[in-house]
Every structure is written in structure tokens, then in C-alpha cells.
Design an enzyme around this catalytic site. Structure first.
Site, PDB file in Angstrom:
ATOM      1  N   CYS A   1       0.837  -1.202   0.000  1.00 50.20           N
ATOM      2  CA  CYS A   1       0.000   0.000   0.000  1.00 50.20           C
ATOM      3  C   CYS A   1       0.873   1.254   0.000  1.00 50.20           C
ATOM      4  CB  CYS A   1      -0.942  -0.033   1.204  1.00 50.20           C
ATOM      5  SG  CYS A   1      -2.171   1.283   1.199  1.00 50.20           S
ATOM      6  N   CYS A   2       1.889   1.277   0.876  1.00 51.90           N
ATOM      7  CA  CYS A   2       2.797   2.427   0.929  1.00 51.90           C
ATOM      8  C   CYS A   2       3.577   2.565  -0.378  1.00 51.90           C
ATOM      9  CB  CYS A   2       3.776   2.288   2.087  1.00 51.90           C
ATOM     10  SG  CYS A   2       3.128   2.788   3.696  1.00 51.90           S
TER      11      CYS A   2
ATOM     12  N   CYS B   1      -1.236   8.602   7.213  1.00 49.63           N
ATOM     13  CA  CYS B   1      -2.579   8.287   6.720  1.00 49.63           C
ATOM     14  C   CYS B   1      -3.486   7.921   7.898  1.00 49.63           C
ATOM     15  CB  CYS B   1      -2.519   7.108   5.766  1.00 49.63           C
ATOM     16  SG  CYS B   1      -1.612   7.447   4.252  1.00 49.63           S
TER      17      CYS B   1
ATOM     18  N   CYS C   1      -3.646   4.363   9.425  1.00 49.92           N
ATOM     19  CA  CYS C   1      -2.395   3.840   9.977  1.00 49.92           C
ATOM     20  C   CYS C   1      -1.804   4.748  11.054  1.00 49.92           C
ATOM     21  CB  CYS C   1      -1.376   3.645   8.863  1.00 49.92           C
ATOM     22  SG  CYS C   1      -1.928   2.504   7.586  1.00 49.92           S
TER      23      CYS C   1
ATOM     24  N   CYS D   1       7.456   4.276   5.920  1.00 49.11           N
ATOM     25  CA  CYS D   1       6.672   3.978   4.704  1.00 49.11           C
ATOM     26  C   CYS D   1       7.552   3.517   3.551  1.00 49.11           C
ATOM     27  CB  CYS D   1       5.886   5.200   4.285  1.00 49.11           C
ATOM     28  SG  CYS D   1       6.914   6.624   3.874  1.00 49.11           S
TER      29      CYS D   1
HETATM   30  S1  SF4 Z   1       0.376   4.724   5.584  1.00 48.52           S
HETATM   31 FE1  SF4 Z   1      -1.237   3.137   5.523  1.00 48.52          FE
HETATM   32  S2  SF4 Z   1      -2.877   3.932   4.198  1.00 48.52           S
HETATM   33 FE2  SF4 Z   1      -1.048   5.216   3.883  1.00 48.52          FE
HETATM   34  S3  SF4 Z   1      -0.062   4.360   2.112  1.00 48.52           S
HETATM   35 FE3  SF4 Z   1       0.895   3.378   3.883  1.00 48.52          FE
HETATM   36  S4  SF4 Z   1      -0.298   1.503   4.333  1.00 48.52           S
HETATM   37 FE4  SF4 Z   1      -1.477   2.790   2.875  1.00 48.52          FE
END
Ligand code: SF4
Length: 248
Positions: A135-136, A218, A221, A244
Site C-alpha cells: 500500500c505504501c 494516513c 495507519c 513507509c
Molecule cells: S500509511 Fe497506511 S494507508 Fe497510507 S499508504 Fe501506507 S499503508 Fe497505505
């Protein structure tokens, strides 16, 4: 000049400038890294702007506007890159808008290739739960790498005082993964110095900072931390993830 724009592969100033080679950039780092290690933050930004011109930008996660403010006093109109992951708190987006409308910066909002809904369709709902590293990568690391192709050097608000694993953040460093010069003008700043700069200059701060979120990422998180807890302990709480990937 204050405008929220979308980043493209070229400089926001509309100038296609020739970048330096990785060898030239690394040479600059090895020469100036030690030279500027103890320099004031303003001098570090001034050097970067003089050295890289339109191929230098500042990044901000909108926890506060200290770096954007400081850079704008040295280089009015400087590009400030903000990464809109699609998962930010409303307060973070509000801080972004306030920075764009009150500081003499060229605010550039960059976004991932897919919207959150598209990502859900491709990878399944809530990828931040099932695979936060991916996701990151999709929502932060790759979009920033794409945006930085227009630059030779980028400034971050990294500070060594934030957490132990940021201890080695050099003031002028070589970001081998991105092939860019990474500038951290605030690397040596203490929490007290940051607070003093905010107070003395009336700098914008994300309201969440005063509501138990000393480090803001985010929304899914990031959680509140208790007084005295490590500032970054609210990021990916309950997992072994601490960064991240933008700074690794
Ligand atoms: S901090 Fe969480 S929501 Fe944001 S990009 Fe990374 S995993 Fe995804």
C-alpha cells in the site's frame, strides 16, 4: 504565487532543465555534505536553491509548515510537493490548503496512479491492512519517485531527534534509490527549536498535532499516542512497520 497543482514530469515552473548525472550529484554530496553539516537551515536551503535551481523542491507531509515556511522565506515561489495518498485526515488536507493560500510557495499535490476505490478493486479492500508495505509503495513511494524525476534534489523535514532510526539522516545525503540529492535542513533541530520557530513565525500547524498526534500519516495507519510515548509510536501501531519506505 499560491496554487495547488498536479505534478507532471516537468518542473512546475514550466522549465525543462537538464539534470546533472548521478556522478555529478554524488560528487556534490561528498563535497558539500561535511561543509554544510553545521550550517543554519536557511543556508542549507540557499545552497540547494543556488546549486539546483528549478530542479530543487521541498516535500511536506503537512504535519506542520515549518520547512515550507522556512524555504519560502529563502526562495519565494519554491515548489512544495505534497503527497495525497487518498487516506489523509481532513485536518491534513486543510493544512495543505492553508499552506497553499497563505505562503509564497508553488504547492504541488501529487496522487497515486490509482484512486483508493480502484486500488480496492485491484488488490482487495483495505490493502493497508493486508499488505501495508505494498500500500505504501503504491500510494507513497512510487508517486514520489515519479514526481521527483523533474528534480535533482529534494528537501525533507527529517529530524534526528524524532526517532532513533532517523539518527543517521545527513544534512546533505545521497538518495541512492531515487538517484537524487536528499537535503534535510532541519536534521539537527530539536523539538524545542521547531516549537520556537513555529511560535516566532506564526507557522501553520496541523491541528491534530495538538490533539495527541505528534506524527501524522494516513488516517487508517495513525493513532493517538499517550503523553511521553515515542512520537512515532502511533504510526502503524501494533505492527513491526515503522517507515513507509520513502526514506529507506
Ligand atoms: S500509511 Fe497506511 S494507508 Fe497510507 S499508504 Fe501506507 S499503508 Fe497505505
Amino acid at each position: 504565487m499560491s496554487a495547488a497543482t498536479t505534478a507532471s514530469a516537468r518542473s512546475s515552473k514550466g522549465i525543462e532543465t537538464e539534470g546533472r548525472s548521478p556522478e555529478e550529484l554524488r560528487e556534490l554530496v561528498s563535497h558539500w555534505g561535511a561543509e554544510l553539516e553545521l550550517a543554519p537551515a536557511e543556508d542549507i536551503i540557499e545552497w540547494a536553491a543556488a546549486t539546483f535551481g528549478a530542479r530543487f523542491c521541498v516535500t511536506s507531509s503537512m504535519g506542520d509548515a515549518v520547512l515550507a515556511h522556512l524555504a519560502s522565506t529563502v526562495v519565494p515561489g519554491i515548489d512544495v510537493v505534497f503527497l495525497d495518498t487518498g487516506y489523509h485526515f481532513v485536518e491534513t488536507m486543510g493544512t495543505r490548503d492553508a499552506v497553499a493560500s497563505t505562503l509564497p510557495v508553488n504547492l504541488m499535490t501529487i496522487t497515486p496512479a490509482q484512486s483508493v476505490a480502484e486500488q480496492d478493486t485491484t488488490y482487495g479492500t483495505d490493502l493497508f491492512r493486508t499488505d501495508p508495505d505494498l500500500c505504501c509503495k503504491l500510494r507513497k513511494v512510487q508517486p514520489l519517485a515519479d514526481a521527483l524525476t523533474a528534480y535533482d534534489a529534494w528537501a525533507t523535514g527529517l529530524r534526528r531527534a524524532e526517532t532513533h532510526n532517523r539518527v543517521i539522516a545527513p544534512v546533505i545525503g545521497w538518495d541512492a534509490k531515487k538517484g537524487k540529492v536528499k537535503v534535510s535542513p532541519l536534521a539537527r533541530w530539536s523539538d524545542e527549536q521547531v516549537q520556537r520557530y513555529i511560535t516566532d513565525n506564526g507557522v501553520l500547524v496541523n491541528p491534530l498535532m495538538y490533539d495527541g498526534y505528534p506524527s501524522i500519516g494516513c488516517a487508517p495507519c495513525t493513532r493517538r499516542v499517550a503523553p511521553g510515548e515515542d512520537a512515532r509510536s502511533g504510526r502503524w501501531a501494533g505492527t513491526t512497520k515503522t517507515e513507509c519506505g520513502i526514506h529507506s
